[in-house]
Design an enzyme around this catalytic site. Structure first.
Site, mmCIF file in Angstrom:
data_model
loop_
_atom_site.group_PDB
_atom_site.id
_atom_site.type_symbol
_atom_site.label_atom_id
_atom_site.label_comp_id
_atom_site.label_asym_id
_atom_site.label_seq_id
_atom_site.Cartn_x
_atom_site.Cartn_y
_atom_site.Cartn_z
ATOM 1 N N GLU A 1 0.906 -1.235 -0.157
ATOM 2 C CA GLU A 1 0.099 -0.052 0.006
ATOM 3 C C GLU A 1 0.813 1.318 -0.039
ATOM 4 O O GLU A 1 1.574 1.416 1.241
ATOM 5 C CB GLU A 1 -0.999 0.091 1.357
ATOM 6 C CG GLU A 1 -1.707 -1.119 1.389
ATOM 7 C CD GLU A 1 -2.859 -1.297 0.024
ATOM 8 O OE1 GLU A 1 -2.997 -0.186 -0.558
ATOM 9 O OE2 GLU A 1 -3.397 -2.330 -0.075
ATOM 10 N N CYS B 1 -2.174 9.102 2.659
ATOM 11 C CA CYS B 1 -1.780 8.556 1.640
ATOM 12 C C CYS B 1 -2.779 9.033 0.338
ATOM 13 O O CYS B 1 -2.259 8.738 -0.756
ATOM 14 C CB CYS B 1 -1.502 7.149 1.726
ATOM 15 S SG CYS B 1 -2.797 6.178 2.329
#
Length: 465
Positions: free
Chosen positions: A211, A245
């Site tokens: 990720e 993010c």
């Protein structure tokens, strides 16, 4: 054999003794995570504030605890269904044979969690791994050392180390951790470190879920409501001080709408973050200096900085959020992931130009589109690649537990959240129970598909077409 290798063998031995835990055991482990957080919410908020300098407890509750509770609640509701065998279709020539898949745990799951959401991004994947019947070993980030240490203590209090183990430490520990022969390894962090993790895991053929991040665009269609878009974008940009993010990294907008949009951005920022204690600070001095260098470099490349807030209190590690317009293409802020309260605005001609701009860069972890023109929306959805999308808002696709969360290309590989997490940390074993095969009932009890081949084999092939 080092201590980490010995420790992993001990956890694997415990797993082997209970490789197929019951539904009740799995749910009880997940409930312990919930209880661990609920009992210690106030303490965790204080520790996180100490790490970030400024972080409002409500933001922590919304962005950290609620994501954990939601994952636990959704998993508890659906886990029994996920664990059931799934019957599969069989071809007609297999007569009454039956085929199905069974979800099996795979072993010990390594999780390398980041510093920006150190509770959520450690425990949400842990819930998925435990739901699938595995054991978990967590390596949290050392950049939020207080929170990582406190979380490690809590996990040790609520779990036996053979169920859920934690190891803290710096880069040397992280390198050793990534090189361990886990049954699956999940890493959340930067693309550069993700490449190192993947190389280390490859030595053991350890499957990885990465990720990562990248430069998430926010596209404002000509039909967008600028006030609503500005409100959503400023929230997505300034939540956790921009250290998210999937925060909108830059905005694509038509030239004629730029000035009005900037005014709406300033109004939205002042409305939402007028209290300086509600704007999370950078995690450390290095992060603050990085933001300062990005702005300085952009100004050197022709950009104009427009303040979005003007009431920040003095103190350590404070940074005034800004929008940047007119930056030259070579400015670092247009190429590097910002991970902070800086919002470049790039003007484009139309939807086609926005798509071209995005597609000339690495695939982002998320994409945001604002507008009412469904045709343009479909073009963006079909002609761009991103990990996930929210339409007419930001961040929220990651809060829907039924949606898989993950990147594509440079923004990552693999997914989790909800059933996607259960599937990632499971082996879906295909099983076939044979009852009559390859024409044995069709052709007088023979099995002409097996040697020696005869004219019956030819007849069988014709029947199978």
């Amino acid at each position: 054999m080092n201590r980490f290798t010995i420790q992993l063998e001990e956890i694997k031995a415990a797993y082997a003794a209970e490789s197929n835990p019951t539904l009740e055991v799995r749910l009880e482990r997940i409930s312990r995570i919930e209880k661990m957080i609920k009992v210690n919410e106030e303490k965790i908020c204080k520790v996180l504030e100490a790490d970030f300098g400024v972080r409002h407890p409500i933001e922590t509750r919304l962005a950290e605890f609620q994501m954990v509770y939601q994952a636990a609640k959704y998993t508890r509701k659906h886990l029994k269904e996920w664990m059931r065998p799934v019957r599969m279709e069989t071809p007609s020539f297999m007569d009454s044979s039956e085929a199905w898949t069974e979800s099996q745990s795979i072993g010990v799951i390594g999780i390398m969690s980041p510093w920006n959401y150190p509770i959520q991004l450690a425990l949400v994947p842990a819930i998925a791994a435990l739901a699938a019947g595995n054991r978990v070993w967590l390596k949290p980030s050392d950049r939020c050392s207080r929170t990582s240490g406190f979380l490690a203590g809590l996990i040790q209090e609520y779990f036996h180390p053979s169920e859920f183990c934690v190891t803290t430490g710096g880069i040397d520990v992280a390198e050793q951790f990534a090189a361990l022969p886990f049954n699956h390894l999940l890493f959340t962090g930067s693309e550069a470190v993700g490449k190192k993790v993947m190389r280390a895991a490859a030595e053991n053929l350890t499957p990885v879920t990465l990720e990562l991040g990248g430069k998430t665009p926010a596209i404002l269609d000509s039909t967008a409501n600028l006030q609503e878009a500005a409100s959503a974008i400023i929230y997505g940009k300034l939540l956790n001080g921009g250290q998210t993010c999937i925060a909108p990294d830059y905005v694509l907008i038509e030239q004629g709408k730029q000035d009005t949009f900037i005014q709406e951005l300033q109004a939205a920022a002042q409305s939402q973050f007028s209290n300086p204690e509600e704007l999370t600070g950078p995690i450390n001095d290095a992060q603050l200096q990085y933001w300062q260098h990005l702005v300085s470099n952009a100004l050197d490349h022709g950009a104009k900085a427009i303040p979005l807030l003007n009431n920040l209190s003095a103190g350590a590690r404070r940074f005034e959020p800004v929008a940047l317009i007119g930056a030259a293409p070579q400015a670092r802020v247009l190429h590097e992931e910002i991970f902070g309260p800086i919002l470049p605005i790039v003007t484009i001609a139309d939807t086609a130009a926005a798509i071209a701009y995005i597609n000339n860069r690495a695939n982002p972890l998320a994409l945001y589109w604002f507008g009412k023109n469904k045709k343009n929306m479909r073009r963006v959805l079909e002609e761009t690649r991103s990990g996930g999308v929210t339409i007419n808002d930001t961040l929220l696709h990651a809060a829907v537990e039924s949606l898989p969360f993950g990147g594509i290309g440079a923004s990552g590989m693999g997914t989790y959240h909800g059933k996607a997490g259960f599937d990632t940390f499971s082996h879906h074993k295909p099983i076939l129970e044979v009852r009559g095969l390859l024409g044995s009932n069709l052709l007088k009890g023979t099995k002409p598909a097996r040697p020696p081949y005869t004219k019956n084999t030819e007849r069988l092939l014709k029947r199978l077409k």
